[in-house]
Design a protein around this motif. Structure first.
Motif, PDB file in Angstrom:
ATOM      1  N   LYS A  14       0.849  -1.189   0.000  1.00 14.15           N
ATOM      2  CA  LYS A  14       0.000   0.000   0.000  1.00 14.15           C
ATOM      3  C   LYS A  14       0.884   1.238   0.000  1.00 14.15           C
ATOM      4  O   LYS A  14       1.970   1.241   0.559  1.00 14.15           O
ATOM      5  N   VAL A  15       0.400   2.279  -0.633  1.00 13.99           N
ATOM      6  CA  VAL A  15       1.120   3.543  -0.693  1.00 13.99           C
ATOM      7  C   VAL A  15       0.302   4.605   0.036  1.00 13.99           C
ATOM      8  O   VAL A  15      -0.901   4.743  -0.212  1.00 13.99           O
ATOM      9  N   ALA A  16       0.951   5.327   0.926  1.00 14.28           N
ATOM     10  CA  ALA A  16       0.284   6.400   1.663  1.00 14.28           C
ATOM     11  C   ALA A  16       1.165   7.644   1.646  1.00 14.28           C
ATOM     12  O   ALA A  16       2.393   7.539   1.580  1.00 14.28           O
ATOM     13  N   VAL A  17       0.533   8.798   1.684  1.00 15.43           N
ATOM     14  CA  VAL A  17       1.263  10.062   1.797  1.00 15.43           C
ATOM     15  C   VAL A  17       0.639  10.878   2.920  1.00 15.43           C
ATOM     16  O   VAL A  17      -0.555  10.757   3.203  1.00 15.43           O
ATOM     17  N   TYR A  92      -3.769  12.613  -5.663  1.00 15.40           N
ATOM     18  CA  TYR A  92      -3.077  11.434  -5.136  1.00 15.40           C
ATOM     19  C   TYR A  92      -3.869  10.168  -5.408  1.00 15.40           C
ATOM     20  O   TYR A  92      -3.303   9.129  -5.734  1.00 15.40           O
ATOM     21  N   GLU A  93      -5.171  10.263  -5.302  1.00 24.33           N
ATOM     22  CA  GLU A  93      -6.030   9.119  -5.618  1.00 24.33           C
ATOM     23  C   GLU A  93      -5.820   8.710  -7.074  1.00 24.33           C
ATOM     24  O   GLU A  93      -5.691   7.526  -7.382  1.00 24.33           O
ATOM     25  N   VAL A  97      -2.443   6.305  -5.058  1.00 26.19           N
ATOM     26  CA  VAL A  97      -2.135   6.316  -3.629  1.00 26.19           C
ATOM     27  C   VAL A  97      -3.318   5.712  -2.880  1.00 26.19           C
ATOM     28  O   VAL A  97      -4.471   6.037  -3.150  1.00 26.19           O
ATOM     29  N   ASP A  98      -3.025   4.815  -1.942  1.00 26.98           N
ATOM     30  CA  ASP A  98      -4.082   4.123  -1.206  1.00 26.98           C
ATOM     31  C   ASP A  98      -4.652   4.936  -0.050  1.00 26.98           C
ATOM     32  O   ASP A  98      -5.817   4.786   0.302  1.00 26.98           O
ATOM     33  N   VAL A 100      -4.317   8.934   2.047  1.00 31.74           N
ATOM     34  CA  VAL A 100      -3.744  10.257   2.276  1.00 31.74           C
ATOM     35  C   VAL A 100      -4.046  10.620   3.723  1.00 31.74           C
ATOM     36  O   VAL A 100      -5.186  10.538   4.163  1.00 31.74           O
TER      37      VAL A 100
END
Length: 129
Positions: A14-17, A92-93, A97-98, A100
């Motif tokens: 998963k990618v998060a910012v 980001y979506e 990105v999974d 934020v």
């Protein structure tokens, strides 16, 4: 790749910012929050802890507003009305990105302001996600 070495399948990653957010009814008000609450925290911490170095490698005692790092920092903030904040976070979506993680805080613990921003975010930004 650390995940691959640990045997974690790529499809389960998963990618998060995390982004600092200043949200208000008007763009001007949100920018004031940034100037009064967000920027002072970064200036104090980045300079106070010696994270920003000059050309000679010495810690800077002031962070000039035209410094490339300062300009990049400002570009990373999400500042504006609920509509603008929603648009910015939607980018980001679109990138896949999974998650934020918005961060709303104040340098002088203006609790009423912070709670107001959080409520505005919860009511007018979060429902878009």
């Amino acid at each position: 790749n650390g995940a691959k070495a640990a045997g974690i399948p790529r499809e389960s990653l998963k990618v998060a910012v995390m982004r600092d957010v200043c949200v208000a009814r008007t763009q001007e008000e949100a920018e004031r929050y940034m100037r009064e609450d967000l920027i002072p925290v970064y200036e104090e911490q980045l300079v106070g802890f010696g994270f920003i170095l000059d050309e000679a490698g010495n810690p800077m005692r002031e962070l000039p507003r035209d410094h490339p790092f300062f300009r990049r920092l400002l570009e990373s903030f999400v500042v504006g009305t609920p509509e603008k904040v929603s648009r910015e976070l939607k980018r980001y979506e679109a990138l896949g990105v999974d998650a934020v993680m918005p961060r709303i805080f104040g340098s002088f613990f203006r609790n009423e302001r912070i709670l107001g921003e959080m409520e505005l975010f919860a009511k007018e930004v979060a429902p878009h996600f």
